[in-house]
Scaffold this motif. Sequence first.
Motif, PDB file in Angstrom:
ATOM      1  N   GLY A 103      31.032  45.926  52.971  1.00 51.93           N
ATOM      2  CA  GLY A 103      31.005  44.689  53.751  1.00 51.93           C
ATOM      3  C   GLY A 103      31.023  43.443  52.868  1.00 51.93           C
ATOM      4  N   GLU A 104      30.954  43.640  51.549  1.00 46.57           N
ATOM      5  CA  GLU A 104      30.973  42.481  50.641  1.00 46.57           C
ATOM      6  C   GLU A 104      32.409  42.036  50.372  1.00 46.57           C
ATOM      7  OE1 GLU A 104      27.458  43.434  47.525  1.00 46.57           O
ATOM      8  OE2 GLU A 104      28.810  45.086  47.985  1.00 46.57           O
ATOM      9  N   GLU A 105      32.526  40.758  49.964  1.00 48.67           N
ATOM     10  CA  GLU A 105      33.849  40.235  49.590  1.00 48.67           C
ATOM     11  C   GLU A 105      34.047  40.447  48.089  1.00 48.67           C
ATOM     12  OE1 GLU A 105      35.429  39.453  52.141  1.00 48.67           O
ATOM     13  OE2 GLU A 105      34.590  37.807  53.302  1.00 48.67           O
ATOM     14  N   MET A 106      35.218  40.943  47.737  1.00 49.13           N
ATOM     15  CA  MET A 106      35.528  41.162  46.307  1.00 49.13           C
ATOM     16  C   MET A 106      36.743  40.311  45.936  1.00 49.13           C
ATOM     17  SD  MET A 106      36.039  44.726  44.273  1.00 49.13           S
ATOM     18  CE  MET A 106      37.706  45.215  44.726  1.00 49.13           C
ATOM     19  N   VAL A 107      36.629  39.604  44.823  1.00 47.65           N
ATOM     20  CA  VAL A 107      37.724  38.760  44.324  1.00 47.65           C
ATOM     21  C   VAL A 107      38.388  39.473  43.149  1.00 47.65           C
ATOM     22  CG1 VAL A 107      38.273  36.557  43.204  1.00 47.65           C
ATOM     23  CG2 VAL A 107      36.530  36.643  45.006  1.00 47.65           C
ATOM     24  N   ILE A 108      39.715  39.498  43.150  1.00 48.49           N
ATOM     25  CA  ILE A 108      40.449  40.030  41.989  1.00 48.49           C
ATOM     26  C   ILE A 108      41.250  38.880  41.387  1.00 48.49           C
ATOM     27  CG2 ILE A 108      42.136  41.710  41.154  1.00 48.49           C
ATOM     28  CD1 ILE A 108      41.353  43.569  43.371  1.00 48.49           C
ATOM     29  N   ARG A 109      41.029  38.636  40.103  1.00 47.60           N
ATOM     30  CA  ARG A 109      41.691  37.492  39.471  1.00 47.60           C
ATOM     31  C   ARG A 109      42.044  37.819  38.033  1.00 47.60           C
ATOM     32  NH1 ARG A 109      38.304  34.197  36.187  1.00 47.60           N
ATOM     33  NH2 ARG A 109      36.225  35.112  36.028  1.00 47.60           N
ATOM     34  N   GLN A 110      42.950  37.047  37.495  1.00 44.82           N
ATOM     35  CA  GLN A 110      43.374  37.230  36.102  1.00 44.82           C
ATOM     36  C   GLN A 110      42.396  36.483  35.192  1.00 44.82           C
ATOM     37  OE1 GLN A 110      47.437  36.084  35.523  1.00 44.82           O
ATOM     38  NE2 GLN A 110      47.583  37.193  33.589  1.00 44.82           N
ATOM     39  N   VAL A 111      42.091  37.068  34.039  1.00 45.56           N
ATOM     40  CA  VAL A 111      41.242  36.343  33.080  1.00 45.56           C
ATOM     41  C   VAL A 111      42.035  36.042  31.822  1.00 45.56           C
ATOM     42  CG1 VAL A 111      38.995  37.208  33.873  1.00 45.56           C
ATOM     43  CG2 VAL A 111      40.288  38.524  32.179  1.00 45.56           C
ATOM     44  N   GLY A 112      41.673  34.931  31.198  1.00 46.48           N
ATOM     45  CA  GLY A 112      42.307  34.544  29.937  1.00 46.48           C
ATOM     46  C   GLY A 112      41.485  35.042  28.757  1.00 46.48           C
ATOM     47  N   ARG A 113      42.000  34.764  27.566  1.00 46.30           N
ATOM     48  CA  ARG A 113      41.314  35.247  26.353  1.00 46.30           C
ATOM     49  C   ARG A 113      39.888  34.733  26.256  1.00 46.30           C
ATOM     50  NH1 ARG A 113      46.609  34.906  24.787  1.00 46.30           N
ATOM     51  NH2 ARG A 113      47.353  36.852  23.838  1.00 46.30           N
ATOM     52  N   GLU A 114      39.664  33.505  26.718  1.00 44.11           N
ATOM     53  CA  GLU A 114      38.337  32.901  26.541  1.00 44.11           C
ATOM     54  C   GLU A 114      37.252  33.660  27.289  1.00 44.11           C
ATOM     55  OE1 GLU A 114      40.861  31.745  28.226  1.00 44.11           O
ATOM     56  OE2 GLU A 114      40.084  31.400  30.244  1.00 44.11           O
ATOM     57  N   GLU A 115      37.632  34.480  28.283  1.00 46.55           N
ATOM     58  CA  GLU A 115      36.611  35.204  29.053  1.00 46.55           C
ATOM     59  C   GLU A 115      36.354  36.617  28.512  1.00 46.55           C
ATOM     60  OE1 GLU A 115      36.315  34.134  33.473  1.00 46.55           O
ATOM     61  OE2 GLU A 115      38.438  33.904  33.033  1.00 46.55           O
ATOM     62  N   ILE A 116      37.170  37.052  27.570  1.00 52.71           N
ATOM     63  CA  ILE A 116      37.021  38.433  27.060  1.00 52.71           C
ATOM     64  C   ILE A 116      35.626  38.687  26.453  1.00 52.71           C
ATOM     65  CG2 ILE A 116      37.930  40.130  25.390  1.00 52.71           C
ATOM     66  CD1 ILE A 116      39.707  39.660  27.910  1.00 52.71           C
TER      67      ILE A 116
END
Length: 251
Positions: free
Chosen positions: A29-42
């Motif tokens: 029942g939760e909302e899940m977000v799928i997004r692209q990450v850049g190098r700074e988030e690795i």
Amino acid sequence: MSVDLEKILRPVDNPMPPFQPKYMTIASGEEMVIRQVGREEIPDILPHVEALMHVERDYYDIVASRVYAELLSYYYYRVQDEYVLVAQINGELAAIVNGRMVNKDVGMSLHTLALKRGLRIGAHAFAAKMEYHIDIMNQKEVLIVAESPIGFRRWMIEYNLEKRFDTPHELGGVPSWALTKELFDKARDTLVVGRRPVPGHLLEKAEADILPPSDPPKPPDDLLAATRARYDSTATVLIEQRKRIGGLANA
Ligand SMILES: CC(C)(COP(=O)(O)OP(=O)(O)OC[C@H]1O[C@@H](n2cnc3c(N)ncnc32)[C@H](O)[C@@H]1OP(=O)(O)O)[C@@H](O)C(=O)NCCC(=O)NCCS
């Protein structure tokens, strides 16, 4: 001098269209977000992958070790045309998927890692990765392999993948399987879910911070008590592993 050498070591990435973030309601029942990450988030992602390198169950160890190397390669510009997508629930890291653009027509699926079990989170993240290759990059096919029986069920069987056994996959040179645009079209109504655009509050929460997974797979207290390789001679590797991470085991 060192700056010039770095220029030689770094491949120049080819332009790739961005993955537009999407969201979905998962079985809890939760909302899940799928997004692209850049190098700074690795760097925010790596510790959560590292923890899984000691989980032998369901082959998390080999997959996490390879993902760790792939994320570092991306971070240090030591890989050509890689991308990384993450799935987050209330900001918490729930899955990581990555791959590469081999050329205009062909994509290479690298890994899918679910950090929360039992909700088909990995399946949704994998579908988003296929959508990126087929719909967003307009590629003809994606080369895929499985390193675990669950992976084989999820990809080869659920998508009815085609054999490309004459093409070695980048993951160990093993024979490839392929998801074609036709196969993806057939799976679209059942396996591929998600809506766009992501509501502002959900996207802001996801982008603000990659929070640690609240219930990630963990090694058992006694590594020998729960191993896929209980009667397999390769299980002796666990003895070494247990020595090294003795703090985690109750030998
Ligand atoms: C493969 C993977 C991404 C699939 O993720 P997923 O779609 O979210 O699926 P889950 O892992 O939650 O569930 C898979 C199976 O595990 C079992 N399972 C369900 N809940 C579980 C839980 N809480 N704990 C353990 N196993 C569970 C179920 O039998 C489920 O079976 P199903 O296929 O009939 O649904 C994930 O299992 C994973 O990251 N595995 C380790 C790394 C890996 O193998 N990656 C793929 C390489 S090819």
